[in-house]
Design an enzyme around this catalytic site. Structure first.
Site, PDB file in Angstrom:
ATOM      1  N   ASP A  67      41.141  45.420  50.339  1.00 31.29           N
ATOM      2  CA  ASP A  67      41.698  44.084  50.147  1.00 31.29           C
ATOM      3  C   ASP A  67      42.695  43.696  51.237  1.00 31.29           C
ATOM      4  O   ASP A  67      43.110  44.515  52.053  1.00 31.29           O
ATOM      5  CB  ASP A  67      42.362  43.987  48.761  1.00 31.29           C
ATOM      6  CG  ASP A  67      43.173  45.228  48.405  1.00 31.29           C
ATOM      7  OD1 ASP A  67      43.543  45.990  49.317  1.00 31.29           O
ATOM      8  OD2 ASP A  67      43.434  45.436  47.222  1.00 31.29           O
ATOM      9  N   ASP A 136      48.948  46.727  35.863  1.00 30.28           N
ATOM     10  CA  ASP A 136      48.136  45.927  34.934  1.00 30.28           C
ATOM     11  C   ASP A 136      46.681  46.428  34.900  1.00 30.28           C
ATOM     12  O   ASP A 136      45.811  45.785  34.339  1.00 30.28           O
ATOM     13  CB  ASP A 136      48.190  44.441  35.316  1.00 30.28           C
ATOM     14  CG  ASP A 136      47.642  44.173  36.722  1.00 30.28           C
ATOM     15  OD1 ASP A 136      47.201  45.138  37.400  1.00 30.28           O
ATOM     16  OD2 ASP A 136      47.650  42.999  37.149  1.00 30.28           O
ATOM     17  N   HIS A 138      44.740  46.889  37.599  1.00 32.40           N
ATOM     18  CA  HIS A 138      43.857  46.407  38.667  1.00 32.40           C
ATOM     19  C   HIS A 138      43.436  47.532  39.602  1.00 32.40           C
ATOM     20  O   HIS A 138      44.155  48.513  39.800  1.00 32.40           O
ATOM     21  CB  HIS A 138      44.472  45.222  39.435  1.00 32.40           C
ATOM     22  CG  HIS A 138      45.647  45.553  40.301  1.00 32.40           C
ATOM     23  ND1 HIS A 138      46.820  44.845  40.267  1.00 32.40           N
ATOM     24  CD2 HIS A 138      45.841  46.500  41.254  1.00 32.40           C
ATOM     25  CE1 HIS A 138      47.662  45.343  41.149  1.00 32.40           C
ATOM     26  NE2 HIS A 138      47.092  46.349  41.769  1.00 32.40           N
ATOM     27  N   GLU A 143      42.073  41.718  39.268  1.00 33.52           N
ATOM     28  CA  GLU A 143      43.095  41.587  38.231  1.00 33.52           C
ATOM     29  C   GLU A 143      42.450  41.441  36.848  1.00 33.52           C
ATOM     30  O   GLU A 143      41.271  41.085  36.754  1.00 33.52           O
ATOM     31  CB  GLU A 143      43.947  40.337  38.512  1.00 33.52           C
ATOM     32  CG  GLU A 143      44.755  40.406  39.809  1.00 33.52           C
ATOM     33  CD  GLU A 143      46.029  41.244  39.690  1.00 33.52           C
ATOM     34  OE1 GLU A 143      46.076  42.184  38.868  1.00 33.52           O
ATOM     35  OE2 GLU A 143      46.983  40.972  40.432  1.00 33.52           O
TER      36      GLU A 143
HETATM   37  C1  F6R Z   1      45.800  48.148  47.526  1.00 32.45           C
HETATM   38  C2  F6R Z   1      45.126  48.143  46.248  1.00 32.45           C
HETATM   39  C3  F6R Z   1      45.883  48.127  44.968  1.00 32.45           C
HETATM   40  C4  F6R Z   1      46.840  49.298  44.838  1.00 32.45           C
HETATM   41  C5  F6R Z   1      47.612  49.217  43.529  1.00 32.45           C
HETATM   42  C6  F6R Z   1      48.601  50.341  43.379  1.00 32.45           C
HETATM   43  O1  F6R Z   1      44.867  48.167  48.580  1.00 32.45           O
HETATM   44  O2  F6R Z   1      43.945  48.117  46.246  1.00 32.45           O
HETATM   45  O3  F6R Z   1      44.967  48.148  43.901  1.00 32.45           O
HETATM   46  O4  F6R Z   1      46.120  50.501  44.895  1.00 32.45           O
HETATM   47  O5  F6R Z   1      48.285  48.003  43.479  1.00 32.45           O
HETATM   48  O6  F6R Z   1      49.594  50.178  44.330  1.00 32.45           O
HETATM   49  P1  F6R Z   1      50.706  51.302  44.595  1.00 32.45           P
HETATM   50  O7  F6R Z   1      49.980  52.473  45.152  1.00 32.45           O
HETATM   51  O8  F6R Z   1      51.636  50.686  45.595  1.00 32.45           O
HETATM   52  O9  F6R Z   1      51.320  51.572  43.268  1.00 32.45           O
END
Ligand code: F6R
Length: 236
Positions: A67, A136, A138, A143
């Site tokens: 992403d 959440d 994701h 989301e």
């Molecule tokens: C980022 C992504 C997100 C993160 C998630 C956890 O490329 O795909 O799904 O993996 O937001 O983020 P952290 O590791 O910062 O807790």
């Protein structure tokens, strides 16, 4: 789903790096799906070390990231392209032209999304997809919603995601509200999936995702339907 609990973030990062390195050793021209955020930082540092020590060779590897924020250019320090260059690509012997991150500044985002899916298909799909998980539920920036979205698409970020990611920005107002993300199709077609999560605050959602109802309200729960998922968790 294979679940591994380790004693520390350090151990988690080493284990995740070992799995990724083994994939590349077994298939030199692997297509790796990669994530950003704080979870993979230790994994990327360890992979950089392993590459420096000649233990793994990325020269034939292609990386496709999950992403990117809409509106942030590659030079912006908060962009995911910048993150990947800084934390991994500049430390390993991957060819820059074999690293792909969706372009969040494309004039036509819908076209960029369709082209990203076509690229992944041309590459023959993803061999190993690394994932983190949001509070959440994701994965990528898929989301919670009423349905799972198959294709790469533009999303409005949840308030909880914006708040969680505000730690990386000078001001909360600077956090983009939209992102472009790989959909569940490319993620679920990956041959193997490795999800890493650390910190006690991730446990509740991780448990729901692994053992709860499969629902787009907990996007990561779809992984229960994938035949080859490894989850590595550490409390610290
Ligand atoms: C980022 C992504 C997100 C993160 C998630 C956890 O490329 O795909 O799904 O993996 O937001 O983020 P952290 O590791 O910062 O807790």
């Amino acid at each position: 789903m294979k679940f591994i609990k380790l004693e520390s973030y350090e151990a988690l990062s080493r284990a995740a790096a070992d799995i990724i390195a083994a994939q590349v050793v077994q298939k030199k021209n692997s297509v790796l799906g990669l994530a950003t955020g704080s979870s993979p930082l230790g994994t990327y540092a360890r992979l950089s070390e392993m590459c420096g020590a000649g233990e793994v060779d990325f020269s034939d590897v292609t990386c496709v990231n999950l992403d990117e924020y809409v509106g942030l250019r590659a030079e912006n320090e908060q962009s995911y392209r910048y993150f990947m260059n800084k934390n991994l690509f500049s430390h390993i012997n991957i060819k820059p032209e074999k690293t792909f991150v969706p372009n969040g500044c494309a004039e036509e985002l819908a076209r960029e999304a369709a082209e990203y899916d076509a690229l992944i298909e041309r590459l023959g799909g993803i061999d190993l997809q690394l994932l983190g998980i949001g509070l959440d539920g994701h994965i990528g920036f898929n989301e919670p919603d009423e349905f799972f979205t198959k294709e790469t698409h533009v999303v409005e970020l949840d308030v909880s995601t914006i708040e969680a990611n505000a730690r990386f920005f000078a001001r909360r107002e600077d956090v983009p509200t939209k992102a472009i993300t790989m959909g569940m199709g490319a993620i679920m077609r990956a041959k193997k999936i490795l999800l890493i999560a650390n910190g006690k605050k991730k446990w509740e959602i991780l448990e729901k995702a692994m053992y709860g109802k499969i629902t787009p309200r907990v996007p990561a729960s779809i992984l229960q339907l994938h035949p080859d998922v490894t989850v590595i968790y550490s409390e610290t």
